[in-house]
Design an enzyme around this catalytic site. Sequence first.
Site: not given
Ligand code: KIV
Length: 273
Positions: A52, A189
């Site tokens: 992310s 998720e």
């Molecule tokens: O990349 C991320 O932050 C994630 C989380 C939302 C689990 O995969």
Amino acid sequence: MAYLNDRKKITIGTILKRKAKGTKITCLTAYDYFIAGLLDRAGVDILLVGDSASNVIHGHASTLPISMEVMLAHAAAVARGSEIALVVADMPFLSFQPSIETAVLNAGRFLKEAGAEAVKIEGGIEMAATVKRVVECGIPVMGHIGLTPQSIHRFGGPKIQGREERSQTYLKESALALQEAGCFSIVLELIPTDVATEITGSLDTTATIGIGAGPGCDGQVLVINDILGLREEGFKPKFLRQYADLPPIISEAAGRFIRDVREGKYPSEEESY
Ligand code: KIV
């Protein structure tokens, strides 16, 4: 804080003990040294260096563009900032999908070059053989099923998974296959509460960490920028609880600095050599 002095290093064993005892597991994402240190000292169990970062740090519209090199730099910074929390690095798009060998080599880089202690691999039953081999090489793996953002174009958007029977069966079989392959935990998720709770109950040696998957999971994860309000305006998925609102604080501080410089009030004599 005195109670923090008693905290012991979080390991894969700690996470599994938490599941066995029914003690909830906490996980937040982190991307840099300073925030990692703050979250570590606040007592979070797992620091996830999420891909992310592609969205919330680098401003991309998805997680797809972020590279291994950039993720390694984030993971190394987080590992340097963390003392107690388990540091898990997210394997970016195309760092594990092409072949099992690619997956092992890239997963190993996160431990060898960045100091991470585990990796996260998106995907269900179709990734079980890859996960198995990575685990056999001594690298702990966190799985990730449900809405897996690297497949966002296949899903056609951030859609809740596991509403239909076929999708529920896939998720349940995937969770069992990932446990069998050796995942110590699995992110669930955007999955309905009843499905996530059933999956959690079906696993003995794998902890579930939910995001938009209800309260029945063994633990919860949120993106640090999301809980601090450091996201584009209007980003408010139902599952998100925002714990602070940093944008006005940052804007106000920057505004005061700009004003002081323009008005000749900064730096003062005491702040000069
Ligand atoms: O990349 C991320 O932050 C994630 C989380 C939302 C689990 O995969």
